[in-house]
Design a protein around this motif. Structure first.
Motif, PDB file in Angstrom:
ATOM      1  N   SER A 178       0.415  -1.319   0.085  1.00  0.00           N
ATOM      2  CA  SER A 178      -0.253   0.124   0.030  1.00  0.00           C
ATOM      3  C   SER A 178       1.096   1.333   0.219  1.00  0.00           C
ATOM      4  O   SER A 178       0.387   2.246  -0.844  1.00  0.00           O
ATOM      5  CB  SER A 178      -1.162  -0.275   0.930  1.00  0.00           C
ATOM      6  OG  SER A 178      -1.529  -1.613   1.072  1.00  0.00           O
ATOM      7  N   ARG A 179       2.012   1.267   0.542  1.00  0.00           N
ATOM      8  CA  ARG A 179       3.108   2.312   1.070  1.00  0.00           C
ATOM      9  C   ARG A 179       3.444   2.773  -0.866  1.00  0.00           C
ATOM     10  O   ARG A 179       3.357   4.003  -0.999  1.00  0.00           O
ATOM     11  CB  ARG A 179       3.507   2.751   1.884  1.00  0.00           C
ATOM     12  CG  ARG A 179       4.625   3.382   1.924  1.00  0.00           C
ATOM     13  CD  ARG A 179       6.186   2.666   3.295  1.00  0.00           C
ATOM     14  NE  ARG A 179       6.998   1.719   2.970  1.00  0.00           N
ATOM     15  CZ  ARG A 179       7.652   2.808   1.843  1.00  0.00           C
ATOM     16  NH1 ARG A 179       7.909   3.228   1.293  1.00  0.00           N
ATOM     17  NH2 ARG A 179       8.888   1.426   1.405  1.00  0.00           N
ATOM     18  N   LYS A 180       3.723   1.173  -1.365  1.00  0.00           N
ATOM     19  CA  LYS A 180       3.980   1.811  -2.487  1.00  0.00           C
ATOM     20  C   LYS A 180       3.274   2.598  -3.256  1.00  0.00           C
ATOM     21  O   LYS A 180       4.103   3.415  -4.304  1.00  0.00           O
ATOM     22  CB  LYS A 180       4.938   0.545  -2.819  1.00  0.00           C
ATOM     23  CG  LYS A 180       6.454  -0.105  -2.039  1.00  0.00           C
ATOM     24  CD  LYS A 180       6.787  -1.329  -3.064  1.00  0.00           C
ATOM     25  CE  LYS A 180       7.759  -2.203  -1.713  1.00  0.00           C
ATOM     26  NZ  LYS A 180       9.094  -2.757  -2.133  1.00  0.00           N
ATOM     27  N   HIS A 181       2.200   1.885  -3.727  1.00  0.00           N
ATOM     28  CA  HIS A 181       1.020   1.880  -4.441  1.00  0.00           C
ATOM     29  C   HIS A 181       0.805   3.606  -4.274  1.00  0.00           C
ATOM     30  O   HIS A 181       0.448   3.848  -5.006  1.00  0.00           O
ATOM     31  CB  HIS A 181       0.253   0.987  -3.982  1.00  0.00           C
ATOM     32  CG  HIS A 181      -1.340   2.001  -5.230  1.00  0.00           C
ATOM     33  ND1 HIS A 181      -1.496   1.451  -6.353  1.00  0.00           N
ATOM     34  CD2 HIS A 181      -2.104   2.265  -5.080  1.00  0.00           C
ATOM     35  CE1 HIS A 181      -1.717   1.898  -7.008  1.00  0.00           C
ATOM     36  NE2 HIS A 181      -2.867   2.366  -5.565  1.00  0.00           N
ATOM     37  N   ALA A 182       0.791   3.881  -3.246  1.00  0.00           N
ATOM     38  CA  ALA A 182       0.536   5.251  -2.472  1.00  0.00           C
ATOM     39  C   ALA A 182       1.215   6.484  -3.091  1.00  0.00           C
ATOM     40  O   ALA A 182       1.456   7.533  -3.620  1.00  0.00           O
ATOM     41  CB  ALA A 182       0.569   5.386  -0.935  1.00  0.00           C
ATOM     42  N   GLN A 234       1.730   6.858  -6.999  1.00  0.00           N
ATOM     43  CA  GLN A 234       0.275   7.295  -7.409  1.00  0.00           C
ATOM     44  C   GLN A 234       0.603   8.866  -6.690  1.00  0.00           C
ATOM     45  O   GLN A 234       0.554  10.130  -8.171  1.00  0.00           O
ATOM     46  CB  GLN A 234      -0.844   6.998  -6.516  1.00  0.00           C
ATOM     47  CG  GLN A 234      -1.522   6.064  -7.093  1.00  0.00           C
ATOM     48  CD  GLN A 234      -3.084   6.059  -6.109  1.00  0.00           C
ATOM     49  OE1 GLN A 234      -3.156   6.174  -4.621  1.00  0.00           O
ATOM     50  NE2 GLN A 234      -4.255   4.847  -7.015  1.00  0.00           N
ATOM     51  N   SER A 235       1.388   9.103  -5.847  1.00  0.00           N
ATOM     52  CA  SER A 235       1.858  10.356  -5.465  1.00  0.00           C
ATOM     53  C   SER A 235       2.955  11.269  -6.786  1.00  0.00           C
ATOM     54  O   SER A 235       2.866  12.496  -7.153  1.00  0.00           O
ATOM     55  CB  SER A 235       2.590  10.863  -4.364  1.00  0.00           C
ATOM     56  OG  SER A 235       3.216  11.621  -3.695  1.00  0.00           O
ATOM     57  N   ALA A 236       3.976   9.899  -6.748  1.00  0.00           N
ATOM     58  CA  ALA A 236       4.494  10.791  -7.790  1.00  0.00           C
ATOM     59  C   ALA A 236       4.098  10.944  -9.645  1.00  0.00           C
ATOM     60  O   ALA A 236       4.801  11.756 -10.441  1.00  0.00           O
ATOM     61  CB  ALA A 236       6.068   9.546  -8.435  1.00  0.00           C
ATOM     62  N   ASP A 237       3.217   9.842  -9.882  1.00  0.00           N
ATOM     63  CA  ASP A 237       2.275  10.392 -10.962  1.00  0.00           C
ATOM     64  C   ASP A 237       1.550  11.360 -11.038  1.00  0.00           C
ATOM     65  O   ASP A 237       1.539  11.823 -11.976  1.00  0.00           O
ATOM     66  CB  ASP A 237       1.459   8.899 -10.765  1.00  0.00           C
ATOM     67  CG  ASP A 237       1.980   7.887 -11.556  1.00  0.00           C
ATOM     68  OD1 ASP A 237       3.093   7.228 -12.173  1.00  0.00           O
ATOM     69  OD2 ASP A 237       1.464   6.750 -11.534  1.00  0.00           O
ATOM     70  N   ALA A 238       1.253  11.672  -9.822  1.00  0.00           N
ATOM     71  CA  ALA A 238       0.580  12.856  -9.347  1.00  0.00           C
ATOM     72  C   ALA A 238       1.269  14.124  -9.643  1.00  0.00           C
ATOM     73  O   ALA A 238       0.634  15.439 -10.785  1.00  0.00           O
ATOM     74  CB  ALA A 238      -0.636  13.623  -8.706  1.00  0.00           C
ATOM     75  N   GLU A 239       2.491  14.095  -9.371  1.00  0.00           N
ATOM     76  CA  GLU A 239       3.839  15.329  -9.957  1.00  0.00           C
ATOM     77  C   GLU A 239       4.164  15.807 -10.690  1.00  0.00           C
ATOM     78  O   GLU A 239       3.773  16.980 -11.404  1.00  0.00           O
ATOM     79  CB  GLU A 239       4.310  15.226  -8.072  1.00  0.00           C
ATOM     80  CG  GLU A 239       5.238  15.565  -8.409  1.00  0.00           C
ATOM     81  CD  GLU A 239       5.221  16.870  -7.924  1.00  0.00           C
ATOM     82  OE1 GLU A 239       5.658  18.247  -8.620  1.00  0.00           O
ATOM     83  OE2 GLU A 239       4.476  17.385  -7.251  1.00  0.00           O
ATOM     84  N   GLU A 240       3.751  14.024 -11.604  1.00  0.00           N
ATOM     85  CA  GLU A 240       4.563  14.222 -12.864  1.00  0.00           C
ATOM     86  C   GLU A 240       3.673  15.362 -14.054  1.00  0.00           C
ATOM     87  O   GLU A 240       3.581  16.089 -14.334  1.00  0.00           O
ATOM     88  CB  GLU A 240       4.650  13.224 -13.217  1.00  0.00           C
ATOM     89  CG  GLU A 240       5.020  13.107 -15.227  1.00  0.00           C
ATOM     90  CD  GLU A 240       6.648  13.749 -15.398  1.00  0.00           C
ATOM     91  OE1 GLU A 240       7.007  13.533 -16.178  1.00  0.00           O
ATOM     92  OE2 GLU A 240       7.359  14.417 -14.158  1.00  0.00           O
ATOM     93  N   ILE A 241       2.021  14.705 -13.752  1.00  0.00           N
ATOM     94  CA  ILE A 241       1.172  15.274 -14.362  1.00  0.00           C
ATOM     95  C   ILE A 241       1.493  16.431 -14.006  1.00  0.00           C
ATOM     96  O   ILE A 241       0.600  17.185 -14.770  1.00  0.00           O
ATOM     97  CB  ILE A 241      -0.142  14.797 -14.295  1.00  0.00           C
ATOM     98  CG1 ILE A 241      -0.411  13.318 -14.048  1.00  0.00           C
ATOM     99  CG2 ILE A 241      -1.685  15.010 -14.639  1.00  0.00           C
ATOM    100  CD1 ILE A 241      -1.559  12.075 -13.970  1.00  0.00           C
ATOM    101  N   ARG A 242       1.655  17.329 -12.862  1.00  0.00           N
ATOM    102  CA  ARG A 242       0.753  18.611 -12.285  1.00  0.00           C
ATOM    103  C   ARG A 242       2.616  19.037 -12.858  1.00  0.00           C
ATOM    104  O   ARG A 242       2.508  20.139 -13.477  1.00  0.00           O
ATOM    105  CB  ARG A 242       1.307  18.730 -10.930  1.00  0.00           C
ATOM    106  CG  ARG A 242       1.290  20.737 -10.065  1.00  0.00           C
ATOM    107  CD  ARG A 242       1.252  20.334  -9.111  1.00  0.00           C
ATOM    108  NE  ARG A 242       2.096  20.659  -8.430  1.00  0.00           N
ATOM    109  CZ  ARG A 242       2.745  21.314  -7.532  1.00  0.00           C
ATOM    110  NH1 ARG A 242       1.984  20.621  -6.161  1.00  0.00           N
ATOM    111  NH2 ARG A 242       3.843  22.292  -6.798  1.00  0.00           N
ATOM    112  N   ARG A 243       3.386  18.693 -13.097  1.00  0.00           N
ATOM    113  CA  ARG A 243       4.711  18.969 -13.532  1.00  0.00           C
ATOM    114  C   ARG A 243       4.201  19.518 -15.158  1.00  0.00           C
ATOM    115  O   ARG A 243       4.800  21.086 -16.237  1.00  0.00           O
ATOM    116  CB  ARG A 243       5.944  17.907 -13.804  1.00  0.00           C
ATOM    117  CG  ARG A 243       7.311  18.956 -14.690  1.00  0.00           C
ATOM    118  CD  ARG A 243       8.456  17.926 -13.747  1.00  0.00           C
ATOM    119  NE  ARG A 243       8.286  16.778 -14.755  1.00  0.00           N
ATOM    120  CZ  ARG A 243       8.767  16.359 -16.100  1.00  0.00           C
ATOM    121  NH1 ARG A 243       9.512  17.900 -16.804  1.00  0.00           N
ATOM    122  NH2 ARG A 243       8.767  15.490 -16.813  1.00  0.00           N
TER     123      ARG A 243
END
Length: 261
Positions: free
Chosen positions: A93-97, A100-109
């Motif tokens: 769960s920690r790795k999945h979170a 997801q956080s890294a994907d969200a940051e990449e989309i934001r970038r």
């Protein structure tokens, strides 16, 4: 004795205690059996029958403890297995979170990343209707100058002064990205960096670009987005000696240099 040690080492760890317990019970029973032949002093009312009853009860209770110990060991094993499974689920769960956080940051970038494009044209510089406010000159003595022009006459003077020993090109720099490109700077080896300003999406900046003839230019455009991430794009103006001409490569895709949050 060596045989017994070798046998114990071959027993799996999770059943070794059971083997040792059974061995203890067998040895104890054998010892009791031998002791019955010895003249052991005891109370007058206690005879061999009482001793047999006592040791029989003792051995029976000892053997009866084995299922209870087995059940306890199995319960501990299941608890340990459940704990490991829960820990594995928490780690997943920690790795999945994190993903997801890294994907969200990449989309934001990417949603605010500037993308610069530069095109080169060759207008008729003698045309009196042609005018741009900026004239950037790179000299053979490694000096770079950025001239801000106010009228067509000033532009004509610079063109005339550089025409003999410089290659001239009319360049249009445009931001095709999704966010503001700030602190845009043109870097060419052996020259001081040339600041070009900042502009937003679909904004453009045009200038006459003059550099020494018969020279290949390897340039870099550096800039920042609104979050302070630094990017750069490379471009090459290559001199072809075979036919005394120039070829222009398009600017590369923006490369993330560093990030400041």
């Amino acid at each position: 004795m060596k045989f017994l040690r070798a046998l114990i080492h071959r027993i799996p760890p999770y059943t070794k205690w059971l083997f040792l317990y059974a061995l203890f019970v067998i040895l104890l029973a054998g010892s009791i059996n031998l002791m019955l032949y010895l003249p052991i002093p005891s109370h007058g009312s206690i005879d061999s029958t009482h001793w047999l009853g006592f040791w029989g009860s003792f051995l029976g209770s000892s053997i009866a403890c084995i299922p209870a110990i087995l059940a306890l060991n199995e319960s501990r094993r299941q608890a340990r297995q459940q704990h490991e499974e829960v820990q594995a689920q928490l780690e997943a769960s920690r790795k999945h979170a994190e993903m997801q956080s890294a994907d969200a940051e990449e989309i934001r970038r990417l949603s605010v990343m500037p993308v610069l494009d530069i095109s080169f044209r060759f207008p008729d510089y003698s045309d009196t209707s042609f005018f741009t406010e900026t004239f950037i000159e790179f000299n053979a003595d490694n000096r770079a100058q950025n001239f801000h022009l106010f009228n067509r006459s000033e532009l004509a003077q610079h063109i005339a002064a550089c025409h003999a020993d410089h290659f001239l090109s009319y360049a249009i720099l445009k931001n095709h990205g999704y966010g503001l490109a700030s602190e845009i700077t043109l870097h060419i080896p052996n020259y001081d960096p040339m600041p070009l300003g900042s502009f937003g999406t679909n904004d453009s900046f045009d200038f006459v670009f003059a550099f020494p003839r018969k020279t290949t230019i390897t340039a870099k455009l550096s800039f920042s987005d609104i979050f302070g991430r630094h990017y750069f794009q490379n471009l090459v103006i290559k001199y072809e000696e075979s036919d005394d001409s120039y070829s222009f490569s398009p600017a590369t895709y923006p490369i993330l240099e560093s990030s400041f949050k």
